[in-house]
Motif scaffolding. Structure first.
Motif, PDB file in Angstrom:
ATOM      1  N   THR B  23       0.823  -1.219   0.000  1.00  0.00           N
ATOM      2  CA  THR B  23       0.000   0.000   0.000  1.00  0.00           C
ATOM      3  C   THR B  23       0.853   1.263   0.000  1.00  0.00           C
ATOM      4  O   THR B  23       0.412   2.301  -0.456  1.00  0.00           O
ATOM      5  CB  THR B  23      -0.913   0.029   1.223  1.00  0.00           C
ATOM      6  OG1 THR B  23      -0.106  -0.252   2.357  1.00  0.00           O
ATOM      7  CG2 THR B  23      -2.012  -1.004   1.117  1.00  0.00           C
ATOM      8  N   PHE B  24       2.097   1.128   0.527  1.00  0.00           N
ATOM      9  CA  PHE B  24       2.956   2.314   0.611  1.00  0.00           C
ATOM     10  C   PHE B  24       3.948   2.397  -0.545  1.00  0.00           C
ATOM     11  O   PHE B  24       4.873   3.195  -0.522  1.00  0.00           O
ATOM     12  CB  PHE B  24       3.713   2.321   1.951  1.00  0.00           C
ATOM     13  CG  PHE B  24       4.382   1.025   2.283  1.00  0.00           C
ATOM     14  CD1 PHE B  24       5.602   0.698   1.733  1.00  0.00           C
ATOM     15  CD2 PHE B  24       3.774   0.130   3.152  1.00  0.00           C
ATOM     16  CE1 PHE B  24       6.218  -0.501   2.038  1.00  0.00           C
ATOM     17  CE2 PHE B  24       4.392  -1.079   3.462  1.00  0.00           C
ATOM     18  CZ  PHE B  24       5.612  -1.395   2.905  1.00  0.00           C
ATOM     19  N   GLU B  28       0.537   7.818  -4.166  1.00  0.00           N
ATOM     20  CA  GLU B  28      -0.783   7.815  -3.526  1.00  0.00           C
ATOM     21  C   GLU B  28      -0.964   6.448  -2.879  1.00  0.00           C
ATOM     22  O   GLU B  28      -0.587   5.445  -3.474  1.00  0.00           O
ATOM     23  CB  GLU B  28      -1.848   8.039  -4.601  1.00  0.00           C
ATOM     24  CG  GLU B  28      -3.218   8.307  -4.087  1.00  0.00           C
ATOM     25  CD  GLU B  28      -3.434   9.781  -3.743  1.00  0.00           C
ATOM     26  OE1 GLU B  28      -4.592  10.136  -3.579  1.00  0.00           O
ATOM     27  OE2 GLU B  28      -2.449  10.557  -3.628  1.00  0.00           O
ATOM     28  N   ARG B  29      -1.523   6.392  -1.668  1.00  0.00           N
ATOM     29  CA  ARG B  29      -1.679   5.096  -1.006  1.00  0.00           C
ATOM     30  C   ARG B  29      -2.600   4.190  -1.796  1.00  0.00           C
ATOM     31  O   ARG B  29      -3.676   4.601  -2.237  1.00  0.00           O
ATOM     32  CB  ARG B  29      -2.256   5.296   0.394  1.00  0.00           C
ATOM     33  CG  ARG B  29      -2.197   4.031   1.234  1.00  0.00           C
ATOM     34  CD  ARG B  29      -2.803   4.251   2.589  1.00  0.00           C
ATOM     35  NE  ARG B  29      -3.975   3.426   2.757  1.00  0.00           N
ATOM     36  CZ  ARG B  29      -3.969   2.226   3.331  1.00  0.00           C
ATOM     37  NH1 ARG B  29      -2.854   1.726   3.777  1.00  0.00           N
ATOM     38  NH2 ARG B  29      -5.077   1.543   3.451  1.00  0.00           N
TER      39      ARG B  29
END
Lengths: 269, 188
Positions: B23-24, B28-29
């Motif tokens: 996700t990281f 943008e997440r």
């Protein structure tokens, strides 16, 4: 020969070692595996840390986003931890929705954040009732070899310590938030919780920092989280063989020494 | 073989891939690490690439799982995945026809660029992803998006091929060093 004995009678194999106060990997009963930590290796994240405990490897990346503060506590932000145990880290995990263990570890991390007050949620509020930070703390296990709780807690702490949040100003005219990426401030870390896990062997022997193999053979596990003043943040003993109060005290003493070791590592980076 | 046995192939191994992005890993997440359309496409591409390279006929009625995880995305995700997976397959001791080496290439202002980074990819020019079996000079996968004049295709492919060969040299060196190291340790 030894390899064959280990496969047929793993428990007896371990007992022979433990009788001599050592473990098959050469450690003493109270010895941690070599711990390494690397921070800021992921530049797309606002803070990141890679922690290795022997073979166990976890990476924690933190992303910050805006959100409206909760209605019942308008001066607070959010911290959202999530632990992922993907199938690539071990053959015991299958693809699909998060398994029981991943959810249990996520909840444990959430509890540690809540109980230890590692950062005050009030610090994450930008404008009361309007705007606050959400910190998404995603922890991914890259190699699973036991003691995932200690590794995750350490990775989370090191990553939070590495977070740099940009300054935010509210434009009076438009009412919109303006982010100043040039001016960044670190988070205010209030407490340094460090977890120490033990495996209980044959209902009596305590060994620190168990590997995946040791966890499978053990009759129970205990995890103790302490802060830098030696205060307990969490004592986690999910069932397994019962333990006397005196043994638990021994664990706490060891946990406090472990905190010093971890603090030294943290100070070095 | 786990899951549904009906998928088992009686004459060769089934290659199963999963591509996921942390996700990281992006600016943008990411909301979903895997299972969205782009990841599914990538998963399929990886599967096709490795089905072409692994000698699957040696393992009938079995399954080979390849999991890749992107920790930080800065362009060339597919290529990095292929190169990493090749090394992992070699480490697992699974026989392949050849190394699979991949590189992306683009075309900006009459120049062919090899190995695009995120900024170059996001600029929206033509983009080619090439997976090559360097010894036999065969193409395992070639994908191009955006328009490119036929005349320029050759120079873009040349740039990608040259980059693949450079990757092959690095991978081969790493494998040889590793084998040497392991052999010495075993010899003791």
């Amino acid at each position: 020969m030894a390899a064959g004995f280990k496969t047929v009678e793993p428990l007896e194999y371990y007992r022979r070692f433990l009788k001599e106060n050592c473990r098959p990997d050469g450690r003493e009963l109270g010895e941690f595996r070599a711990t390494t930590v690397n921070i800021g290796s992921i530049t797309t994240a606002d803070g990141s840390a890679l922690v290795k405990l022997g073979n166990t490897t976890v990476i924690c990346g933190i992303k910050a986003e805006f959100a409206a503060p909760p209605v019942d506590a308008t001066n607070k932000g959010y911290i959202v931890p999530d632990v992922d145990l993907p199938p690539l880290c071990s053959a015991r995990f299958r693809p699909g929705p998060p398994g029981e263990e991943a959810q249990a570890v996520s909840q444990f991390i959430a509890d540690v954040i809540e109980n230890s007050q590692i950062i005050m949620k009030e610090d994450l509020c930008i404008v009361n009732g309007k705007l606050a930070w959400v910190l998404y703390c995603d922890i991914i296990c890259l190699d699973y070899d036991g003691n995932i709780l200690d590794a995750c807690t350490f990775a989370l702490l090191a990553a939070l310590n590495n977070v740099q949040l940009p300054a935010v100003a509210i434009n009076e005219e438009t009412g919109l938030a303006e982010v100043n990426l040039k001016q960044k401030t670190p988070l205010n870390i209030r407490k340094y919780p460090v977890a120490t896990s033990f495996a209980i062997f044959d209902d009596t022997l305590l060994i620190v920092d168990p590997t995946a193999e040791e966890e499978d053979l053990a009759t129970g596990t205990v995890t103790i989280v302490t802060d830098e003043e030696g205060r307990l943040c969490s004592v986690h003993k999910p069932g397994g063989s019962p333990l006397t109060g005196a043994k638990l005290q021994d664990c706490i003493t060891r946990a406090i020494t472990r905190h010093k070791e971890v603090k030294q590592l943290m100070d070095k980076i | 073989m786990r899951g549904s046995r009906s998928k088992a192939l009686h004459d060769r191994a089934l290659v199963n891939c999963q591509y996921s992005m942390a996700t990281f890993s992006t600016g943008e997440r990411k909301r979903r690490p895997h299972g969205d359309r782009k990841s599914s496409e990538m998963t399929l591409h990886l599967k096709q690439t490795f089905e072409a390279a692994i000698l699957t006929q040696l393992y009938p009625r079995s399954q080979i799982d390849i999991y890749v995880q992107i920790l930080q995305a800065d362009g060339g995700n597919y290529c990095a995945c292929v190169n990493a997976a090749t090394l992992a397959v070699i480490d697992a001791g699974i026989p392949m026809q050849d190394y699979v080496c991949a590189s992306s290439a683009g075309f900006v202002e009459d120049t062919a660029l090899a190995d695009l980074n995120y900024v170059e990819e996001a600029a929206g020019g033509p983009q080619v992803a090439l997976a090559l079996l360097p010894k036999s000079d065969q193409i395992a996968l070639l994908e191009m998006n955006a328009r490119l004049h036929e005349d320029h295709l050759e120079c873009v492919l040349d740039a990608a091929t040259a980059a693949c060969r450079a990757v092959h040299a690095v991978l081969d060196q790493v494998v040889r060093d590793h084998v040497r190291e392991v052999a010495t340790l075993l010899g003791e």
